[in-house]
Design an enzyme around this catalytic site. Structure first.
Site, PDB file in Angstrom:
ATOM      1  N   TYR A   9     -25.040  42.811 115.267  1.00  0.00           N
ATOM      2  CA  TYR A   9     -25.282  44.249 115.078  1.00  0.00           C
ATOM      3  C   TYR A   9     -26.716  44.549 114.656  1.00  0.00           C
ATOM      4  O   TYR A   9     -27.278  45.559 115.047  1.00  0.00           O
ATOM      5  CB  TYR A   9     -24.303  44.810 114.041  1.00  0.00           C
ATOM      6  CG  TYR A   9     -22.893  44.872 114.560  1.00  0.00           C
ATOM      7  CD1 TYR A   9     -22.503  45.890 115.424  1.00  0.00           C
ATOM      8  CD2 TYR A   9     -21.953  43.910 114.215  1.00  0.00           C
ATOM      9  CE1 TYR A   9     -21.208  45.950 115.920  1.00  0.00           C
ATOM     10  CE2 TYR A   9     -20.661  43.964 114.697  1.00  0.00           C
ATOM     11  CZ  TYR A   9     -20.293  44.982 115.542  1.00  0.00           C
ATOM     12  OH  TYR A   9     -19.018  45.033 116.025  1.00  0.00           O
ATOM     13  N   SER A  55     -12.214  53.780 116.004  1.00  0.00           N
ATOM     14  CA  SER A  55     -11.422  52.678 116.556  1.00  0.00           C
ATOM     15  C   SER A  55     -10.097  53.164 117.130  1.00  0.00           C
ATOM     16  O   SER A  55      -9.682  52.744 118.212  1.00  0.00           O
ATOM     17  CB  SER A  55     -11.168  51.616 115.480  1.00  0.00           C
ATOM     18  OG  SER A  55     -12.361  50.944 115.144  1.00  0.00           O
ATOM     19  N   ASP A  79     -10.223  54.738 110.262  1.00  0.00           N
ATOM     20  CA  ASP A  79     -11.257  54.569 111.292  1.00  0.00           C
ATOM     21  C   ASP A  79     -10.899  55.334 112.568  1.00  0.00           C
ATOM     22  O   ASP A  79     -10.233  54.807 113.464  1.00  0.00           O
ATOM     23  CB  ASP A  79     -11.434  53.080 111.583  1.00  0.00           C
ATOM     24  CG  ASP A  79     -12.617  52.797 112.490  1.00  0.00           C
ATOM     25  OD1 ASP A  79     -13.212  53.753 113.013  1.00  0.00           O
ATOM     26  OD2 ASP A  79     -12.934  51.607 112.681  1.00  0.00           O
ATOM     27  N   ARG A 102     -17.378  51.178 108.675  1.00  0.00           N
ATOM     28  CA  ARG A 102     -16.320  50.422 109.329  1.00  0.00           C
ATOM     29  C   ARG A 102     -16.192  48.995 108.806  1.00  0.00           C
ATOM     30  O   ARG A 102     -15.243  48.288 109.137  1.00  0.00           O
ATOM     31  CB  ARG A 102     -16.554  50.418 110.843  1.00  0.00           C
ATOM     32  CG  ARG A 102     -16.641  51.833 111.395  1.00  0.00           C
ATOM     33  CD  ARG A 102     -17.026  51.863 112.842  1.00  0.00           C
ATOM     34  NE  ARG A 102     -15.897  51.584 113.715  1.00  0.00           N
ATOM     35  CZ  ARG A 102     -15.990  51.509 115.032  1.00  0.00           C
ATOM     36  NH1 ARG A 102     -17.166  51.669 115.619  1.00  0.00           N
ATOM     37  NH2 ARG A 102     -14.929  51.262 115.765  1.00  0.00           N
ATOM     38  N   GLN A 107     -10.253  50.766 106.830  1.00  0.00           N
ATOM     39  CA  GLN A 107      -9.800  50.456 108.185  1.00  0.00           C
ATOM     40  C   GLN A 107      -8.737  51.420 108.691  1.00  0.00           C
ATOM     41  O   GLN A 107      -8.721  51.781 109.867  1.00  0.00           O
ATOM     42  CB  GLN A 107      -9.296  49.019 108.251  1.00  0.00           C
ATOM     43  CG  GLN A 107     -10.411  47.987 108.140  1.00  0.00           C
ATOM     44  CD  GLN A 107      -9.892  46.560 108.194  1.00  0.00           C
ATOM     45  OE1 GLN A 107      -8.689  46.327 108.312  1.00  0.00           O
ATOM     46  NE2 GLN A 107     -10.800  45.595 108.124  1.00  0.00           N
TER      47      GLN A 107
END
Length: 389
Positions: free
Chosen positions: A233, A134, A131, A122, A128
């Site tokens: 993260y 998302s 994805d 990601r 993008q």
């Protein structure tokens, strides 16, 4: 070369379809023929006639789709009977839940290249528009708030009436990823007072930009710098931070009317965020929407696809597959994600290729060195490529 789409193995709770009529048009422009299992789009309000109008063929069964197609698309895993019909060289693309999927070895044995869309890196800018996590989580965060509003016995916004003032609902969002941020925005639009928490302190700015209140947890300067430098993260919080955060969240939930938990980790069981001791402190009539109920649950006692009421009157909604509740739109976004990924599998046309006949020049190029293909491929060349977790 044909691309096919079949009904998901989880037909009882899955209404989405991997290819929509609009996606059929896009795939045909790329040079593909498309075949759809009859009735596969019905639950998402895409009738067979719409697919035919877009240029797709309709097959009577999943077996027929498998027989005709080089590439087979699905939302979740293929039905077991369909997997048995696969042959070497075929490609399967879907959200295959590879770390829990017991059929991965079968894909490899049959010589199938299987791409699990949820493994997409990601952080890659070129990825993008592929994805799926998302695109589906965005819709799920929105719908989760509507589910909560439906279960809650009071309105969300503040009302000034001749009979008195109605206070706004207090909503707490645990987990501030794509779904959590959309849940914050939706709850605010409905007039609720919103608080949010996430293990990543760096999420504070996003929460506050949407009008939510960040549930602040004290942390040392050293720990704050570590969290900031990793973006949150890769940050491993100290035991004291975890303990302090639990206390802050426990207090917020005790005063909440609505709680929505969104924390999920692909390939792993969902982390437990709300324990029985906290549930016991919550108000009668309050509602929890557990968006991770299908992967172990963020809330102790939640049951996938069921709503239960605790002894103290708290309603826990085990929302295992919220995107399927918005099947038409979630299918559309998911299909776009898949089309964008499929374009990475197409070999560049030769210089002397005719621009007017895409199908005649269509060829596939599977490249496990490619940063997207290599990350998504869980089987290829009769081998399981899935990294252990």
């Amino acid at each position: 070369m044909k691309i096919g789409s079949v009904i998901s193995a989880d037909i009882a709770s899955e209404s989405r379809i991997a290819i929509t009529p609009d996606a059929v048009k896009k795939l045909r422009k790329l040079g593909f023929e498309v075949v759809i299992q009859s009735g596969a789009g019905q639950a998402a309000y895409y009738a067979d006639e719409l697919y035919q109008a877009a240029g797709a063929d309709i097959a009577s069964s999943s077996a027929e789709v498998i027989t005709q197609s080089r590439i087979i698309t699905t939302v979740n895993d293929l039905p077991a009977a369909a997997i048995e019909g696969l042959t070497s060289g075929q490609i399967v693309i879907g959200m295959l839940d590879p770390y829990r999927n017991t059929q991965i070895d079968t894909y490899a044995t049959k010589g199938v290249t299987a791409f699990a869309m949820e493994l997409l890196p990601r952080t890659l800018s070129r990825a993008q528009n592929m994805d799926v996590l998302s695109s589906q989580a965005n819709l799920a965060g929105y719908k989760a708030v509507l589910l909560a509003a439906n279960e809650y016995s009071r309105p969300f916004p503040m009302f000034m009436t001749s009979a008195g003032t109605v206070k706004p609902a207090k909503v707490v969002i645990l987990g501030v990823g794509v779904a959590g941020l959309q849940a914050i925005a939706t709850a605010k639009r409905l007039g609720a007072v919103v608080e949010a928490s996430d293990l990543r302190p760096t999420a504070r700015e996003q929460v506050e930009s949407l009008g939510g209140k960040w549930l602040d947890v004290p942390m040392s300067a050293e720990e704050a710098e570590t969290a900031k430098s990793t973006g949150g993260y890769a940050w491993t919080p100290s035991e004291q931070y975890v303990k302090d955060q639990a206390a802050v969240v426990d207090k917020a939930l005790s005063n909440a009317d609505i709680v929505i938990t969104t924390a999920q980790i692909p390939g792993r069981n969902a982390p437990r965020l709300v324990h029985g001791a906290t549930l016991a402190k919550m108000k009668a009539g309050s509602v929890l929407i557990d968006m991770a109920a299908g992967t172990g649950g963020n809330v102790e006692g939640s049951v996938p696809n069921e709503t239960i009421t605790t002894d103290n009157g708290v309603r826990i909604v085990g929302a295992a597959n919220i995107p399927s509740m918005l099947a038409a739109q979630s299918s559309d976004l998911y299909a776009n994600n898949l089309v964008n990924f499929i374009t990475t599998l197409i070999a560049p046309a030769s210089d002397d290729a005719s621009a007017n006949d895409a199908s005649a020049n269509l060829a596939l190029k599977l490249d496990m060195e490619d940063e997207i293909q290599g990350a998504l491929a869980v089987t290829h060349d009769s081998q399981v490529r899935l990294a252990k977790r």
